[in-house]
Design an enzyme around this catalytic site. Structure first.
Site, PDB file in Angstrom:
ATOM      1  N   TYR A 173       0.159  -1.050  -0.038  1.00  0.00           N
ATOM      2  CA  TYR A 173       0.303  -0.211  -0.156  1.00  0.00           C
ATOM      3  C   TYR A 173       1.106   1.462   0.247  1.00  0.00           C
ATOM      4  CZ  TYR A 173      -3.921  -3.815   0.307  1.00  0.00           C
ATOM      5  OH  TYR A 173      -5.127  -4.676   0.719  1.00  0.00           O
ATOM      6  N   CYS A 343      -6.734 -23.028  12.248  1.00  0.00           N
ATOM      7  CA  CYS A 343      -7.304 -22.732  11.025  1.00  0.00           C
ATOM      8  C   CYS A 343      -6.565 -23.247   9.921  1.00  0.00           C
ATOM      9  CB  CYS A 343      -6.751 -21.722  11.413  1.00  0.00           C
ATOM     10  SG  CYS A 343      -6.201 -20.727   9.122  1.00  0.00           S
ATOM     11  N   CYS A 346      -6.472 -22.779   4.148  1.00  0.00           N
ATOM     12  CA  CYS A 346      -7.082 -22.519   2.887  1.00  0.00           C
ATOM     13  C   CYS A 346      -6.882 -21.236   2.072  1.00  0.00           C
ATOM     14  CB  CYS A 346      -8.200 -23.758   3.072  1.00  0.00           C
ATOM     15  SG  CYS A 346      -9.800 -22.539   3.906  1.00  0.00           S
ATOM     16  N   CYS A 363     -15.433 -17.279   7.422  1.00  0.00           N
ATOM     17  CA  CYS A 363     -13.916 -19.133   7.638  1.00  0.00           C
ATOM     18  C   CYS A 363     -14.761 -19.546   6.497  1.00  0.00           C
ATOM     19  CB  CYS A 363     -13.549 -19.100   9.076  1.00  0.00           C
ATOM     20  SG  CYS A 363     -12.690 -20.379   9.595  1.00  0.00           S
TER      21      CYS A 363
END
Ligand SMILES: Cc1cc2nc3c(=O)[nH]c(=O)nc-3n(C[C@H](O)[C@H](O)[C@H](O)COP(=O)(O)OP(=O)(O)OC[C@H]3O[C@@H](n4cnc5c(N)ncnc54)[C@H](O)[C@@H]3O)c2cc1C
Ligand SMILES: Cc1cc2nc3c(=O)[nH]c(=O)nc-3n(C[C@H](O)[C@H](O)[C@H](O)COP(=O)(O)O)c2cc1C
Length: 644
Positions: A173, A343, A346, A363
């Site tokens: 950014y 988690c 993926c 999620c």
């Protein structure tokens, strides 16, 4: 010694005392309102994360200037009118005993005119390599305005009750664009030498310090290394870090990579080692002498605890793990690791959904993520006798939700094991986390006293005789078998069979289909030393190289010496050859001792007619409705469990 003592010890950033060293890093959600304001949905999501006990929440990217907005549904701090909205965020987080930092951001060239109402601006007017749209070179006057915009936004953060601000100097950014020789090719005071490219970042840090006073905490987030050709590397950041501190930063958040970093290491997939970026945090910690936040595929609080003990970092960010399970820190602290929903890395439900599908974040395995504002599931008014047919992810998710609401569940699985297609899906390299989710679901089902019947096929006769109150049809999908001559031959196997280890492997194999199942089966085979050729009828590869996992799949395949033949339609299979058409030419590929089919899947919904005939109410979920992905299977199972 108490559990995870290092992670759960307090730490100070300037005047801010944090109860532990766990950080939820900024994660854009798409939940904000179009005017840059917080919504009920965003507040409920943040409040739920704060309740999970994390020491500091850095709220998602918040634009300091309307030209810096990176998407329509993004938080803003560009005017005083937004202070009330910002204050609603701090109130939500403080009410749960959390602390909040506001991430101050400007997208620079990583945005579109449609989002900002003006042409994107950047250091040198060089278009973003991902978006490729024209952008304007910022004048010295405009640079001064934007620096002032950061300072004013920080003042609004203080007024809104934030405990800290974080300058987003990373990930490609605007601030990063100035730092990078790749995007900054100015030849005035803001470009050229290291000193000049650093001037914008340092001016922002000192303008904020000047505005907020000496004791208000300023965190500076950087990409420690851009990992792109023509970009800066870690040695530049080791040089910059102490200068950022001198300019006013109290803490450095050591992320990595930009949009074009191969394999998207900023939000690394399951293909990347947990904690891979800690080595850079350690270097920046040594160079800067201030507290450093380490980040990058760290799910496990034990790994974070070790990293802090080793001196790699002072605090650790857990990003996607907070989406998968907002209570994971509480569970880890109590020693209940088995309860944690880990988690998968993926990216399907979070960053890829946001960036490539233009949808809000959720999620894959936590269907409640982003739905917190709807409140927790309510107990069933009238508990029913529900049959769930199929023990794949859709069936597991439905059974869990419905059982936790009080329904009486029996789950039937034709195979001897739960998991459905995830059993084979978890076999290719790095994909074990998919099966870890199945194990987690099994433990929860056990506790919810769901009756599990393995090796039990539900048939029309059984339904008619037992007549359950409701059926969840989660029967999934079976491999498609196209009518190719020779497909029934002894050398032909389905990808799932191969992945489950039921096929003796030879030196070489031909895989038919280069979609995910084909590419991952090839990955499995090449990791076992098999030489693979893939035949794909489409003229372009179905699995691209942009998404993190896709990049690594393609890269490993290339490194294995495998061959992908496009525009190649199989017309026949022989005992040791595959015949295919490429353009108007027919070709033979031999030897072909093992031919693996990966040519799609067809829904299995035979039971529908029996249910209709017996007038038993039912809901179809997951691949049984239409073969798709894990996300849809889990979500539709959850939705069905809520509705009945
Ligand atoms: C190799 C491979 C890799 C994959 N990788 C990914 C990935 O990385 N990410 C992703 O999102 N998706 C992936 N997928 C797709 C994903 O696995 C499926 O979308 C998902 O499993 C669908 O879930 P489901 O519960 O609807 O169906 P299934 O997983 O097909 O489960 C259905 C279950 O129902 C059982 N059943 C059927 N009929 C009956 C009956 N009459 N009585 C009792 N039981 C019955 C079956 O035995 C099966 O266990 C992959 C698939 C494969 C094959
Ligand atoms: C959905 C999503 C949105 C993100 N948005 C931001 C953001 O707004 N600002 C930022 O600095 N990083 C953002 N990131 C990067 C995360 O802050 C974090 O650095 C990254 O996910 C790696 O940490 P993890 O492996 O623990 O998930 C985002 C990540 C995800 C998954």
């Amino acid at each position: 010694m108490p559990r995870l003592e290092n992670l759960f010890s307090p730490v100070r950033i300037n005047r801010l005392e944090l109860k532990n060293r766990a950080v939820m890093p900024a994660m854009g959600t798409g939940y904000a309102g179009s005017g840059g304001k917080a919504t009920e949905r965003l507040l409920a999501y943040l409040s739920r994360r704060a309740r999970g006990g994390v020491g500091l929440i850095v709220t998602e990217i918040c634009a300091v200037d309307t030209r810096g907005k990176g998407s329509p549904a993004q938080l803003g701090a560009w005017s005083d009118e937004l202070i009330e909205s910002l204050a609603s965020i701090t109130q939500a987080i403080h009410a749960e005993d959390g602390k909040a930092a506001l991430q101050l951001y400007h997208a620079g060239r990583e945005t579109l005119e449609a989002f900002t109402g003006a042409m994107p601006e950047s250091p040198s007017g060089i278009p973003s390599p991902t978006l490729m749209q024209p952008c304007e070179e910022m004048s010295a006057l405009r640079i001064a305005e934007v620096i002032d915009g950061y300072a004013k936004a920080a003042a609004r953060a203080v007024e809104a009750g934030f405990d800290a601000v974080e300058v987003h100097g990373a990930h490609g950014y605007l601030v990063n664009q100035f730092l990078s020789p790749f995007s900054n090719q100015r030849n005035d005071d803001y470009g050229g030498s290291d000193e000049n490219r650093a001037r914008f970042a340092l001016a922002i840090a000192s303008a904020i310090r000047h505005t907020v006073g000496p004791d208000f905490p300023i965190i500076f987030r950087v990409s420690a290394d851009e990992l792109i050709r023509g970009g800066y590397d870690l040695s530049f950041m080791e040089w910059l870090a102490p200068r950022l501190v001198e300019a006013g930063a109290d803490c450095i958040h050591a992320s990595v990579g930009v949009f074009t970093t191969p394999g998207n290491l900023t939000i690394a997939s399951m293909d990347t080692e947990p904690g891979f970026n800690l080595v850079r945090a350690r270097a920046i910690r040594q160079a800067s002498g201030v507290p450093v936040i380490g980040v990058g595929r760290i799910n496990d609080p034990a790994l974070a605890d070790e990293a802090i003990a080793r001196g790699d970092a002072d605090l650790i960010s857990f990003g996607r793990q907070h989406l998968a399970d907002p209570d994971f820190l509480l569970k880890a602290r109590r020693g209940e690791e088995e309860e944690i929903r880990w988690c998968l890395a993926c990216n399907q439900g979070c960053i890829e959904r946001l960036m490539y599908e233009f949808k809000t974040v959720t999620c894959t395995i936590n269907p409640e993520c982003g739905k917190e504002y709807k409140g927790p599931p309510v107990p069933a008014e009238k508990p029913m006798r529900v049959w769930v047919t199929g023990g794949g992810p859709a069936g597991l998710s439905a059974a869990l939700t419905a059982a936790e609401r009080g329904h009486k569940i029996e789950l039937f699985e034709r195979d001897g094991e739960l998991g459905g297609q995830l059993r084979s899906a978890s076999r290719p390299p790095n994909k074990k986390p998919l099966y870890d989710w199945v194990e987690w679901a099994k433990r929860r089902l056990d506790r919810a006293t769901v009756v599990i019947r393995l090796n039990s096929e539900v048939t029309g006769d059984l339904l008619r005789s037992e007549n359950p109150d409701h059926v969840i049809l989660a029967t999934g999908a079976l491999p498609a078998v196209p009518p190719i001559p020779g497909i029934e031959g002894g050398n032909v196997f389905d990808a799932r069979q191969v992945l489950l280890g039921g096929v003796g492997l030879k030196n070489s194999a031909v895989v038919l289909g280069a979609g995910y199942v084909g590419m991952e089966t090839a990955d499995y085979l090449t990791s076992r030393g098999v030489k693979v050729t893939i035949l794909e009828m489409s003229p372009t590869p179905p699995v691209g190289k942009q998404r993190a996992h896709d990049y690594w799949l393609n890269r490993r395949f290339k490194e294995s010496g495998g061959q992908l033949l496009l525009d190649s339609t199989v017309v026949g299979i022989e005992p040791d050859a595959v015949v295919y058409r490429q353009g108007d030419k027919e070709r033979r590929l031999e030897p072909a001792p093992t031919v693996v089919t990966a040519m799609g899947a067809s829904p299995e919904i035979e039971l529908k007619s029996a249910l209709d005939a017996a007038a038993i109410p039912y809901t179809v979920v997951g691949d049984a409705d239409n073969p798709r992905r894990l996300l849809e299977a889990v979500y539709e199972g959850y939705a069905a469990g809520l509705e009945i």
